[in-house]
Design a protein around this motif. Structure first.
Motif, PDB file in Angstrom:
ATOM      1  N   TYR A 155      -9.912  -9.603 -11.868  1.00 27.50           N
ATOM      2  CA  TYR A 155     -10.729  -8.417 -11.604  1.00 27.50           C
ATOM      3  C   TYR A 155     -11.112  -7.785 -12.942  1.00 27.50           C
ATOM      4  O   TYR A 155     -10.327  -7.834 -13.897  1.00 27.50           O
ATOM      5  N   GLU A 185      -6.679  -0.438  -5.430  1.00 32.12           N
ATOM      6  CA  GLU A 185      -7.270  -1.211  -4.332  1.00 32.12           C
ATOM      7  C   GLU A 185      -6.725  -2.633  -4.323  1.00 32.12           C
ATOM      8  O   GLU A 185      -6.458  -3.204  -3.261  1.00 32.12           O
ATOM      9  N   VAL A 186      -6.556  -3.215  -5.501  1.00 38.68           N
ATOM     10  CA  VAL A 186      -6.005  -4.581  -5.586  1.00 38.68           C
ATOM     11  C   VAL A 186      -4.571  -4.592  -5.045  1.00 38.68           C
ATOM     12  O   VAL A 186      -4.196  -5.469  -4.263  1.00 38.68           O
ATOM     13  N   LEU A 217      -3.202  -2.651  -2.874  1.00 40.62           N
ATOM     14  CA  LEU A 217      -3.165  -2.455  -1.430  1.00 40.62           C
ATOM     15  C   LEU A 217      -3.809  -3.617  -0.673  1.00 40.62           C
ATOM     16  O   LEU A 217      -3.362  -3.984   0.410  1.00 40.62           O
ATOM     17  N   ASP A 218      -4.843  -4.224  -1.252  1.00 39.49           N
ATOM     18  CA  ASP A 218      -5.546  -5.312  -0.561  1.00 39.49           C
ATOM     19  C   ASP A 218      -4.772  -6.628  -0.608  1.00 39.49           C
ATOM     20  O   ASP A 218      -4.806  -7.409   0.335  1.00 39.49           O
ATOM     21  N   LEU A 219      -4.110  -6.871  -1.737  1.00 37.28           N
ATOM     22  CA  LEU A 219      -3.511  -8.191  -1.937  1.00 37.28           C
ATOM     23  C   LEU A 219      -1.992  -8.211  -1.761  1.00 37.28           C
ATOM     24  O   LEU A 219      -1.346  -9.208  -2.032  1.00 37.28           O
ATOM     25  N   SER A 220      -1.408  -7.117  -1.322  1.00 35.06           N
ATOM     26  CA  SER A 220       0.049  -7.058  -1.176  1.00 35.06           C
ATOM     27  C   SER A 220       0.743  -7.523  -2.456  1.00 35.06           C
ATOM     28  O   SER A 220       1.528  -8.472  -2.464  1.00 35.06           O
ATOM     29  N   ARG A 277      -6.920   5.264   2.540  1.00 35.93           N
ATOM     30  CA  ARG A 277      -6.638   4.082   3.364  1.00 35.93           C
ATOM     31  C   ARG A 277      -5.934   4.479   4.659  1.00 35.93           C
ATOM     32  O   ARG A 277      -6.020   3.793   5.657  1.00 35.93           O
ATOM     33  N   SER A 337     -13.506   5.470   0.965  1.00 35.02           N
ATOM     34  CA  SER A 337     -13.252   4.606  -0.191  1.00 35.02           C
ATOM     35  C   SER A 337     -14.510   4.366  -1.013  1.00 35.02           C
ATOM     36  O   SER A 337     -14.475   4.377  -2.245  1.00 35.02           O
TER      37      SER A 337
END
Lengths: 386, 155
Positions: free
Chosen positions: A49, A65-66, A68-71, B24, B42
């Motif tokens: 990223y 965001e990374v 939270l999105d990618l665990s 979120r 967001s």
């Protein structure tokens, strides 16, 4: 096999991660780093990223965001400005590693020195400043000369300022007015003693490897350091002080680098200037590696990612040092391509567009004094050519 | 400039990562900013940050206030009566919104603002099932924000 890692870095990671670990690591870097990366390096990682402004708030937003999105399971960082950012990301999902409050102990100088002082470590006399308007009163409490510094981040571009008289204080007040929050500044007594540093690795509140060094900076002309000899009694005192500070502040349950600075005068009692959970700047990591074989940046990153660190080996019976000549000190046309001395074990000469040539080199020698002599010879050689 | 007052439905936000996580968990949400108020999700948050609007320098904590999910805001540009406003995400300009026509009584007691200029507008928070309460005031009109979804941040 764990989940994914996220590494925040503005510099290339070299080949620190083996292919399996790289394949489960996502990088967040400046766009320019990805642009320069070779195809093989791009493909080695699970994802890459980029951020348009590495020092901007947008980077933390993208990183969050990374996470939270990618665990993401682990977050690693290398630079000073990423320490708190990475700590906040860990707190978002309760990841293992240094959280925000723990990182703040190494960043907030007031908190850091208050804890260290309570643990019996000498610290400069200090006082918090409620607001810019009360700065003269607080300086008066400490006495002139005094040092004005932000607690944790530069305020209005003002870093550490030495105030020798109250007319200088007025200038600083004008610069800071409207830019400083309540209790964001502190005033410390000015300590005349020389500044030394200890660099190493810590684990669970204990120092696992470290060397003590002296700063050899020439103000405005060059930056440098030289590692103290093994039998130098000042080294023993400084290493013990660093261990005490790390124990007082605590450190995460994994290997992480630290860089501590102490004043140490003839009386032989180290006084904490500050400590950070990152490697020292400029040539310090390469200088430490020359005498210990430890790549502090690599080991700190592996530790944060929960990976096995390299086994520690005994320190070599030599000394090392580094010299960094700032941009502007060289003329591009006259700059040599390389340094010819055999005792220079690492070197980098770069033409930094718009500002001139920068040079950084790591030097080894049998003793600290020999290293200092070689650093002086190198500086003289460089100045004669640039 | 907006002055926020403590309220059980408002939570202070210092770091953008906190706001990302909160959005979120439920968005859009009202966020009180030094400029005014924004209804952020967001996408709107990315736009807000990438435009350099985050109200703190790098590494410094910001001072934003996030309203609980489900809260509505009402504003009183004329200082006399309260009109419930429904704003699209990111819009800060009360003149560009649709009025639902709800009128809320003006609170009798307003928090002291000390030495700050006399407020020109007030903001009330209406929690689900609750009564409105003043949560902020401003001494100048909130800044309008146009087309928050038009420029996605890179990255």
């Amino acid at each position: 096999m764990g989940g994914l890692n996220l590494v925040l870095t503005e510099k290339a990671l070299d080949h620190w991660l083996d292919p399996q670990d790289a394949a489960r690591t996502v990088l967040l870097t400046p766009s320019s780093l990805l642009d320069r990366a070779e195809s093989k390096a791009r493909k080695a990682f699970a994802g890459w990223y980029t951020t348009p402004d590495y020092y901007g708030t947008i980077t933390e937003l993208i990183a969050a965001e990374v996470v939270l999105d990618l665990s993401i399971d682990r977050v690693g960082s290398l630079g000073e400005f990423d320490v708190l950012r990475a700590a906040r990301l860990r707190d978002l999902t309760g990841m293992v590693g240094q959280g925000f409050q723990a990182a703040l102990r190494f960043r907030d100088k007031w908190l850091m020195k208050s804890i260290a002082g309570e643990a019996g470590i000498a610290v400069p006399r200090m006082v918090l400043v409620e607001g810019v308007g009360t700065l003269p009163h607080r300086i008066g409490e400490i006495g002139l000369p005094a040092v004005v510094k932000p607690r944790w981040m530069a305020a209005a571009g003002i870093g550490v300022k030495l105030v020798r008289d109250f007319s200088h204080c007025s200038e600083i007040m004008q610069l800071l007015s409207g830019h400083v929050r309540p209790f964001e500044l502190m005033v410390e007594e000015y300590v005349e003693s020389p500044l030394w540093h200890v660099d190493g690795l810590m684990l669970d509140g204990a120092v696992t490897a470290a060397v003590a060094s002296e700063f050899t900076d020439v103000a405005g002309q060059a930056a440098g350091s030289a590692v103290l000899d093994e039998d130098d009694p000042r080294g023993e005192v400084l290493l013990a002080a660093a261990a005490k500070v790390v124990a007082a502040l605590g450190s995460p349950p994994h290997t992480q680098a630290f860089h501590a600075e102490f004043f140490l005068g003839a009386e032989g009692v180290p006084m904490l200037c500050e400590i950070a959970t990152r490697t020292g700047g400029l040539g310090i990591p390469a200088m430490v590696e020359a005498v210990t074989g430890i790549n502090l940046r690599r080991e700190s990153l592996l530790g944060q990612l929960g990976l096995e660190p390299a086994p520690l080996s005994p320190r070599k019976s030599i000394s090392s040092g580094y010299l960094a000549m700032p941009a502007g000190s060289g003329k591009p046309a006259a700059a040599p391509e390389s340094i010819p001395f055999e005792w220079v074990v690492q070197q980098a000469i770069r033409n930094r567009s718009g500002s001139g040539i920068v040079m950084q080199a790591t030097v080894i020698g049998a003793t600290r004094l020999e290293v200092r002599s070689r650093l002086a010879e190198l500086a003289s050689w460089w100045e004669g050519r640039c | 400039m907006l002055t926020a007052y403590p309220h059980p439905c408002l939570r202070r936000i210092e770091w953008v990562s906190e706001l990302v996580l909160s959005l979120r968990r439920g968005s859009p949400r009202w966020v009180l900013t030094p400029d005014g108020v924004a209804l952020l999700d967001s996408v709107a948050l990315r736009w807000y940050v990438s435009r350099g609007r985050w109200p703190a320098k790098f590494g410094q904590p910001a001072s934003l206030w996030l309203a609980d999910a489900g809260c509505a805001l009402a504003t009183s540009p004329d200082g006399l009566r309260w009109r419930r406003l429904w704003l699209p995400p990111g819009v800060l300009d009360p003149t560009a919104v649709e009025e639902t026509g709800d009128v809320i009584e003006h609170p009798a007691a307003l928090p002291s603002t000390g030495d700050t200029p006399a407020p020109e507008w007030w903001l009330a928070l209406i929690a689900p099932g609750g009564s409105p309460a003043v949560v902020a005031s401003g001494s100048s009109a909130p800044h309008p924000v146009d087309a928050p979804h038009a420029q996605p941040a890179s990255g």
